[in-house]
Structures are given as structure tokens and as C-alpha cells.
Design an enzyme around this catalytic site. Structure first.
Site, mmCIF file in Angstrom:
data_model
loop_
_atom_site.group_PDB
_atom_site.id
_atom_site.type_symbol
_atom_site.label_atom_id
_atom_site.label_comp_id
_atom_site.label_asym_id
_atom_site.label_seq_id
_atom_site.Cartn_x
_atom_site.Cartn_y
_atom_site.Cartn_z
ATOM 1 N N ARG A 238 0.881 -1.053 -0.020
ATOM 2 C CA ARG A 238 -0.156 -0.031 -0.092
ATOM 3 C C ARG A 238 0.947 1.243 0.076
ATOM 4 O O ARG A 238 1.672 1.353 0.909
ATOM 5 C CB ARG A 238 -0.740 0.142 1.335
ATOM 6 C CG ARG A 238 -1.805 -1.159 1.539
ATOM 7 C CD ARG A 238 -2.853 -0.978 0.882
ATOM 8 N NE ARG A 238 -3.702 -2.319 0.975
ATOM 9 C CZ ARG A 238 -4.968 -2.535 1.576
ATOM 10 N NH1 ARG A 238 -5.363 -1.727 2.299
ATOM 11 N NH2 ARG A 238 -5.333 -3.804 1.521
ATOM 12 N N GLU A 240 0.686 3.967 1.310
ATOM 13 C CA GLU A 240 0.137 5.216 2.279
ATOM 14 C C GLU A 240 0.933 6.337 2.260
ATOM 15 O O GLU A 240 2.467 6.102 1.893
ATOM 16 C CB GLU A 240 0.516 4.406 3.334
ATOM 17 C CG GLU A 240 -0.616 3.186 3.620
ATOM 18 C CD GLU A 240 -1.905 3.081 3.710
ATOM 19 O OE1 GLU A 240 -2.554 4.319 3.613
ATOM 20 O OE2 GLU A 240 -2.378 2.149 3.883
ATOM 21 N N ARG A 246 -0.062 2.644 12.472
ATOM 22 C CA ARG A 246 -0.811 1.289 12.176
ATOM 23 C C ARG A 246 -0.691 1.183 10.794
ATOM 24 O O ARG A 246 -1.373 0.305 10.312
ATOM 25 C CB ARG A 246 -2.131 1.349 12.878
ATOM 26 C CG ARG A 246 -2.996 2.274 12.339
ATOM 27 C CD ARG A 246 -4.382 2.184 12.993
ATOM 28 N NE ARG A 246 -5.322 3.248 12.319
ATOM 29 C CZ ARG A 246 -6.503 3.004 11.829
ATOM 30 N NH1 ARG A 246 -6.861 1.686 11.932
ATOM 31 N NH2 ARG A 246 -7.222 3.941 11.307
ATOM 32 N N HIS A 247 -0.260 1.937 9.807
ATOM 33 C CA HIS A 247 -0.083 1.945 8.295
ATOM 34 C C HIS A 247 1.414 1.394 8.086
ATOM 35 O O HIS A 247 2.471 2.420 8.281
ATOM 36 C CB HIS A 247 -0.550 2.986 7.971
ATOM 37 C CG HIS A 247 -2.046 2.885 7.942
ATOM 38 N ND1 HIS A 247 -2.699 4.039 8.841
ATOM 39 C CD2 HIS A 247 -2.928 2.520 7.249
ATOM 40 C CE1 HIS A 247 -3.973 3.650 8.598
ATOM 41 N NE2 HIS A 247 -4.389 2.840 7.716
ATOM 42 N N GLU A 389 -8.861 -1.610 13.928
ATOM 43 C CA GLU A 389 -9.273 -2.876 13.073
ATOM 44 C C GLU A 389 -8.015 -3.697 12.931
ATOM 45 O O GLU A 389 -7.020 -3.141 12.424
ATOM 46 C CB GLU A 389 -9.421 -1.839 11.842
ATOM 47 C CG GLU A 389 -9.985 -2.874 10.590
ATOM 48 C CD GLU A 389 -9.818 -1.901 9.225
ATOM 49 O OE1 GLU A 389 -10.225 -0.952 9.326
ATOM 50 O OE2 GLU A 389 -9.374 -2.627 8.369
ATOM 51 N N SER A 392 -11.016 -6.566 7.630
ATOM 52 C CA SER A 392 -12.231 -6.247 6.831
ATOM 53 C C SER A 392 -12.477 -7.535 6.157
ATOM 54 O O SER A 392 -11.721 -8.302 5.492
ATOM 55 C CB SER A 392 -11.750 -5.294 5.696
ATOM 56 O OG SER A 392 -11.577 -4.235 6.433
ATOM 57 N N ARG A 440 -0.830 -6.254 12.564
ATOM 58 C CA ARG A 440 -1.706 -5.402 13.415
ATOM 59 C C ARG A 440 -2.376 -6.300 14.435
ATOM 60 O O ARG A 440 -2.352 -6.029 15.644
ATOM 61 C CB ARG A 440 -2.957 -4.983 12.627
ATOM 62 C CG ARG A 440 -2.620 -3.593 11.967
ATOM 63 C CD ARG A 440 -3.950 -2.707 11.584
ATOM 64 N NE ARG A 440 -3.657 -1.819 10.632
ATOM 65 C CZ ARG A 440 -4.416 -1.255 10.176
ATOM 66 N NH1 ARG A 440 -5.742 -1.351 10.410
ATOM 67 N NH2 ARG A 440 -4.023 -0.195 9.242
HETATM 68 P P1 ATP Z 1 -8.361 -0.529 5.809
HETATM 69 O O1 ATP Z 1 -7.274 -0.448 4.657
HETATM 70 O O2 ATP Z 1 -8.519 -1.815 6.009
HETATM 71 O O3 ATP Z 1 -9.504 0.016 5.596
HETATM 72 P P2 ATP Z 1 -7.274 1.345 7.863
HETATM 73 O O4 ATP Z 1 -7.014 0.890 8.995
HETATM 74 O O5 ATP Z 1 -6.586 2.013 7.012
HETATM 75 O O6 ATP Z 1 -7.587 0.045 7.323
HETATM 76 P P3 ATP Z 1 -9.649 2.683 6.814
HETATM 77 O O7 ATP Z 1 -11.008 2.471 6.645
HETATM 78 O O8 ATP Z 1 -8.868 3.003 5.432
HETATM 79 O O9 ATP Z 1 -8.793 1.854 7.603
HETATM 80 O O10 ATP Z 1 -9.575 4.154 7.668
HETATM 81 C C1 ATP Z 1 -10.104 4.210 8.783
HETATM 82 C C2 ATP Z 1 -9.479 5.580 9.490
HETATM 83 O O11 ATP Z 1 -8.230 5.507 9.774
HETATM 84 C C3 ATP Z 1 -9.948 6.531 8.498
HETATM 85 O O12 ATP Z 1 -11.079 7.347 8.678
HETATM 86 C C4 ATP Z 1 -8.749 7.594 8.824
HETATM 87 O O13 ATP Z 1 -9.136 8.300 10.057
HETATM 88 C C5 ATP Z 1 -7.662 6.690 9.291
HETATM 89 N N1 ATP Z 1 -6.790 6.379 8.197
HETATM 90 C C6 ATP Z 1 -6.880 5.515 7.311
HETATM 91 N N2 ATP Z 1 -5.776 5.315 6.600
HETATM 92 C C7 ATP Z 1 -4.801 6.496 7.011
HETATM 93 C C8 ATP Z 1 -3.704 7.017 6.523
HETATM 94 N N3 ATP Z 1 -2.877 6.534 5.256
HETATM 95 N N4 ATP Z 1 -3.146 7.917 7.102
HETATM 96 C C9 ATP Z 1 -3.873 8.334 8.526
HETATM 97 N N5 ATP Z 1 -5.063 7.931 8.624
HETATM 98 C C10 ATP Z 1 -5.682 6.977 8.130
HETATM 99 P P1 AMO Z 2 -8.369 -3.912 4.047
HETATM 100 O O1 AMO Z 2 -7.738 -2.873 2.896
HETATM 101 O O2 AMO Z 2 -9.274 -3.392 5.076
HETATM 102 O O3 AMO Z 2 -9.256 -5.017 3.205
HETATM 103 O O4 AMO Z 2 -7.290 -4.850 4.536
HETATM 104 C C1 AMO Z 2 -7.224 -5.948 5.490
HETATM 105 C C2 AMO Z 2 -6.404 -5.844 6.624
HETATM 106 O O5 AMO Z 2 -5.169 -5.453 6.469
HETATM 107 C C3 AMO Z 2 -4.379 -4.645 7.409
HETATM 108 N N1 AMO Z 2 -4.024 -3.258 6.911
HETATM 109 C C4 AMO Z 2 -2.779 -2.810 6.959
HETATM 110 N N2 AMO Z 2 -1.895 -3.385 7.756
HETATM 111 C C5 AMO Z 2 -0.682 -2.495 8.015
HETATM 112 N N3 AMO Z 2 -0.612 -1.388 7.151
HETATM 113 C C6 AMO Z 2 -1.510 -0.970 6.254
HETATM 114 N N4 AMO Z 2 -1.254 0.099 5.266
HETATM 115 C C7 AMO Z 2 -2.775 -1.830 6.100
HETATM 116 N N5 AMO Z 2 -3.902 -1.621 5.409
HETATM 117 C C8 AMO Z 2 -4.528 -2.505 5.729
HETATM 118 C C9 AMO Z 2 -5.696 -4.189 8.425
HETATM 119 C C10 AMO Z 2 -6.810 -4.381 7.446
HETATM 120 O O6 AMO Z 2 -8.066 -4.992 8.196
HETATM 121 N N6 AMO Z 2 -9.376 -6.968 0.413
HETATM 122 C C11 AMO Z 2 -9.922 -6.772 1.504
HETATM 123 C C12 AMO Z 2 -10.220 -7.777 2.809
HETATM 124 C C13 AMO Z 2 -11.197 -8.541 2.274
HETATM 125 O O7 AMO Z 2 -12.400 -8.218 2.176
HETATM 126 O O8 AMO Z 2 -11.001 -9.836 2.071
HETATM 127 C C14 AMO Z 2 -8.958 -5.805 2.075
HETATM 128 O O9 AMO Z 2 -7.666 -5.648 1.442
HETATM 129 O O10 AMO Z 2 -5.511 -5.203 9.417
#
Ligand code: ATP
Ligand code: AMO
Length: 466
Positions: A238, A240, A246-247, A389, A392, A440
């Protein structure tokens, strides 16, 4: 004859036996010219070795050699096991080795960029020392990560990555026992699999391509290819752009996809059983590792129930509203609202692990199945540990025309995913699945506040080395 053994296997039963051990020179303490103490470390175990001219025919030159060893060098020690009258402080093994011979197998540089005991110190220890008027060095995160090879030698880090290994093991064992097939999908793909812009783009022999943001498309295509239930443990990329706790830009995804009969609750049932077994097994198999982590980073054991709590998104929003937190009922929860909900759930239901389902459709990826009774919502879920989280998941759209329509509506170039959409034209069963972030899970299970602690060599927006 000399018994070749391990530091961790040195017990009082070996008294008077001559042994050979290999390990690192953990600490070295010369006492005058005729004696030097050396603590040897291997796999987290430590033993005190004594080189003294009074015994074992050791020369002064030998004592000098031991005293002059560089810390973290690899040594072979041959000596006789003895049991001292007083318990030895600061080592794991309650015996001492009277050194007869010592070889330096490979030496470390004289002044390492970080000391293990500095890196292993807890904040509490540093604070207590300060109160007592003593200042102890604190190693900051960037320095740790720059010299990660040394940093991961600390007991807490050894614990973290052994726990991480178990998470992967338990995941695999459980799914294999449930008739899932392990697959390996490509990481070089033509376009974004999740939508959105967080994609690493690259040139694939003249064609535009990218690093897979998830195995989403290919795990679903495997279901179309008649593997009823699949899973994968693999790298996820990703791009990011913000630096958060947490990313990561590269993490390990634990992915699952399965046929369903009727309802996405069948997928949540797997999550439920898998994770309750996961937590039980971690507590059982990793007792020592968890202790080692907690010694440096104190945390409370995770509170979870034998049957995982499931709340709908609407119920979650209501709980937040009742607590005075304003949230958009058809939007996503931000990090703060997720945390707050975690607190409220803990107070009301006594658990730190729960599933939130029936998310608003607008905040889910294009492949998510809308609810049959209300298309503002979707057959999807997120799973939380301590208000953050970790998973997903969802039921997927298995009707090709509808899938193409949703992709377009979400702004995705359908040409980049045409082979994926075509897969559903060849006959596709109803199915669903989920994705877990390995780093995570470990971070949150151990109450660690930063994902860099649970990534062996983390990649974030500012770091691609070591
Ligand atoms: P996922 O990729 O699974 O959705 P995530 O923890 O990134 O995991 P998101 O649904 O993308 O969840 O985002 C949830 C919240 O996390 C967002 O509303 C935002 O506040 C924060 N967030 C997500 N991505 C970022 C990022 N790259 N930088 C900062 N905050 C973030
Ligand atoms: P999603 O984007 O929510 O869903 O990612 C799934 C899980 O991966 C972890 N995650 C991360 N961990 C570390 N760094 C990140 N940048 C990051 N982004 C996500 C989280 C998150 O819950 N295809 C769907 C899954 C599905 O529906 O099967 C997906 O990618 O723990």
C-alpha cells in the site's frame, strides 16, 4: 569427553561435566588481571562463564583475551560446569562454567551502535532510575530501526516475532483443518485491487502495472476456479502517504475466501472460531514470549469471549451517539470514533475483541455485496481488537454485470480488471471472505502502540532500509 550442548540446556545435573557451548559474548567483566567474567547468550538464555588463572590451567594471556572480547562476538566456550554456593544474579541458568578454553568464532565490531541492554530497557526502568538520580540511555525508535539486526536480539523482540510466527501457524493449521486450500496469488498485477490511490505503480516490460494491494481479485477468481475455500499468507503493498502508528507500505496479509450458502454470517463464523482458537493458543503456546514482551512493554492480557460479540454498524453508531460522539451514520468511523467505540464496548460487554457488521455500502470497496433489504448498507464487516481494526471482510458481488456497474460507480477503470469481471461470466457461486493484517494482530494482542514494533524490517512512507 566434551559434551556439546546449548546454553538453555545447562542444568545442575551437568555438574563437573566438561561442555562446549556456542553463543554471543553478552557481557564481559574483567576483575584484576587474573579473572574475567563472561556472560554467554543464546536463544534468550544466558550463562555466566569464569576464566581464572587459579583454575583449569588458564593463562594470564587467556584471561586478557576474554577481557578484551568485543560484545556480541560469537564464541565457543569449553569448560567445566559448576554450581556456585550463592544464586547467580542476572543470568537465566543457575550454573557457572569454569572456562578451560575459549575461541572467538567471529568477532563483532568494538563499539556497537546500540547496546542490547539499552534497547531492552522498559520506560518504567528508565523512570525509576531517574527518580533515583541515575540517567539511563534511551534508544529511540529510528535508531532501533536503523540498527534493526541488533535491536531484534532483545528478549521482547525475540518474543514478538516468535508470537508472530505462531499467529501464522495457527491461522494455517486451523484453515487446513477446515478444508481450506493454501494458494499463492501474483503480486504483480495490472491495476488497483481495492480502488483508491494507494498503489505502487511500476513498469512491467513496457506495460503499466502495480504491486498488489491485496490478493482480493485472485482469491475470488480461485473460488470461480472451483476451489471452494482458499487462504493465503502473503505480502501486501500500500503506497500510504501518511505516517501513522498502524499503516505500513508493505505488510503481511492473512487472506481467506470461501463459498457461502446463504449469508455472510458464515464468514463471520470462521473469523469467530479462528480467532478464539488463535487467542487461546497464543496464551498457551507463547507464555514465555508474552512475558518477555510485557516485561519491556507492560500490557493487560486481551479480554475476549468464547463467542465473539457481533454488533451492527447502526448499533455501534447508536452507542457512540448515546455517549455524545457525533458520527455520520452512513460514513466511515474515524480512528478516534473506532477507539471510543472500543471503550464503550468494553464497558458494556466486557470484551476487547468484537465484530462490527452491515457497514454503509458507500464506504466499502466496489466488490462488496449490498444488503438485500437495504442497499444503503452492505454484507460486510470489520473486526476490532482494543478499538482498532485488524480485519475487513464481506460477501462479494458474484453477478458480473452488477460487479462491472459497481466498479464503474466507484471510479475504477473496468479495463484494468476485465479478466476478473469475466471470471464471473463463467459461472460463480456466492462467496465471501476477509483479510487480516498480521502485524496489526500482534501489535494489538500485545497492546503495542506502533506497528513498526511488529514488523521485522518495516517499510513505511519514510523507510525502505534496512
Ligand atoms: P483498511 O485499509 O482496512 O480500511 P484502515 O485502518 O486504513 O484499514 P480505513 O477504513 O482506511 O482503515 O480508515 C479508517 C480511518 O483510519 C480513516 O477514517 C482515517 O481516520 C484513518 N486512516 C486510514 N488511512 C490512513 C492513512 N493512510 N493515514 C492516516 N490516517 C488514516
Ligand atoms: P483492507 O484494506 O481492510 O481489506 O485490509 C485488510 C487488513 O489489512 C490490514 N491493513 C494494514 N496493515 C498494515 N498497514 C497497512 N497500510 C494496512 N492496510 C490494511 C488491516 C486490515 O484490516 N481485500 C480486503 C479484505 C477482504 O475483504 O477480504 C482488504 O484488503 O488489518
Amino acid at each position: 569427553s566434551v559434551v556439546r550442548t546449548q546454553v538453555g540446556a545447562l542444568t545442575q545435573e551437568l555438574k563437573d561435566k566438561e561442555v562446549l557451548i556456542r553463543g554471543r559474548a553478552h557481557t564481559i567483566r574483567p576483575v584484576g588481571k587474573n579473572m574475567a567474567f563472561l556472560v554467554v547468550r543464546k536463544k534468550g538464555f544466558t550463562v555466566q562463564c569464569l576464566a581464572a588463572t587459579q583454575s583449569m590451567g588458564v593463562s594470564r594471556q587467556m584471561v586478557k583475551f576474554v577481557a578484551g572480547l568485543n560484545r556480541e562476538s560469537i564464541v565457543d566456550v569449553i569448560g567445566v560446569v559448576s554450581v556456585p554456593g550463592n544464586p547467580i544474579k542476572g543470568t537465566t541458568q543457575q550454573v557457572e562454567i569454569q572456562v578451560r578454553k575459549l575461541y572467538c568464532v567471529n568477532k563483532a565490531m568494538p563499539n556497537l551502535p546500540i547496546n542490547i541492554e539499552d534497547a531492552a530497557r522498559s520506560d518504567v526502568e528508565i523512570e525509576n532510575a531517574l527518580q533515583a538520580g541515575e540517567q539511563l540511555p534511551r534508544v529511540n525508535q529510528d535508531t532501533r530501526l536503523n540498527f534493526r539486526v541488533i535491536d531484534i536480539r532483545t528478549p521482547a523482540n525475540q518474543g514478538i516475532f516468535r508470537i508472530q510466527s505462531q499467529v501464522g501457524n495457527i491461522f494455517r493449521q486451523f484453515l487446513l483443518s477446515e478444508d481450506f486450500v493454501e494458494i499463492h496469488t501474483p503480486k504483480l498485477i495490472a491495476g488497483s485491487s481495492e480502488g483508491g490511490s494507494a498503489v505502487f505503480k511500476l513498469d512491467y516490460k513496457g506495460q503499466p502495472a502495480c504491486l498488489a494491494q491485496s490478493p482480493q481479485l485472485h482469491k475470488q477468481m480461485s473460488i470461480c476456479g472451483d476451489f471452494d475455500r482458499v487462504f493465503e499468507i502473503g505480502a501486501v503493498y500500500r503506497a500510504e502517504d501518511s505516517y501513522t502508528h498502524r499503516h505500513l507500505c508493505e505488510f503481511t496479509g492473512l487472506d481467506v475466501e470461501m463459498e457461502i450458502e446463504k449469508h455472510y454470517s458464515e464468514v463471520m463464523d470462521i473469523v469467530d472460531r479462528l480467532f478464539v482458537i488463535m487467542f487461546d493458543s497464543l496464551n498457551e503456546r507463547c507464555e514465555k514470549e508474552l512475558e518477555a514482551v510485557a516485561r519491556q512493554y507492560p500490557f493487560e492480557p486481551l479480554k475476549y469471549k468464547p463467542n465473539t460479540l457481533r454488533l451492527t454498524f447502526e448499533e455501534g453508531v447508536q452507542m457512540l451517539k448515546d455517549a455524545g460522539v457525533e458520527v455520520d451514520p452512513l460514513g466511515d468511523l474515524n480512528t478516534e470514533a473506532e477507539r471510543k467505540l472500543g471503550q464503550l464496548v468494553l464497558e458494556k460487554y466486557g470484551t476487547e475483541f468484537y465484530i462490527l457488521h452491515r457497514y454503509p455500502l458507500a464506504v466499502r470497496p466496489f466488490y462488496t455485496m449490498p444488503c438485500y433489504d437495504n442497499s444503503l448498507y452492505s454484507n460486510s464487516f470489520d473486526v476490532f481488537i482494543r478499538g482498532e481494526e485488524i480485519i475487513s471482510g464481506a460477501q462479494r458481488i458474484h453477478v458480473p454485470e452488477f460487479l462491472a456497474e459497481r466498479a464503474q460507480a466507484c471510479g475504477i477503470d473496468v479495463n484494468t480488471i476485465s479478466t476478473y469481471i469475466d471470471s464471473f461470466r463463467y459461472g460463480a457461486p456466492p462467496h465471501g471472505g476477509f483479510g487480516v493484517g498480521l502485524e496489526r494482530v500482534v501489535m494489538l494482542f500485545c497492546g503495542l502502540g506502533n506497528i513498526r514494533k511488529t514488523s521485522l524490517f518495516p517499510r513505511d512512507p519514510q523507510r525502505i532500509a534496512p
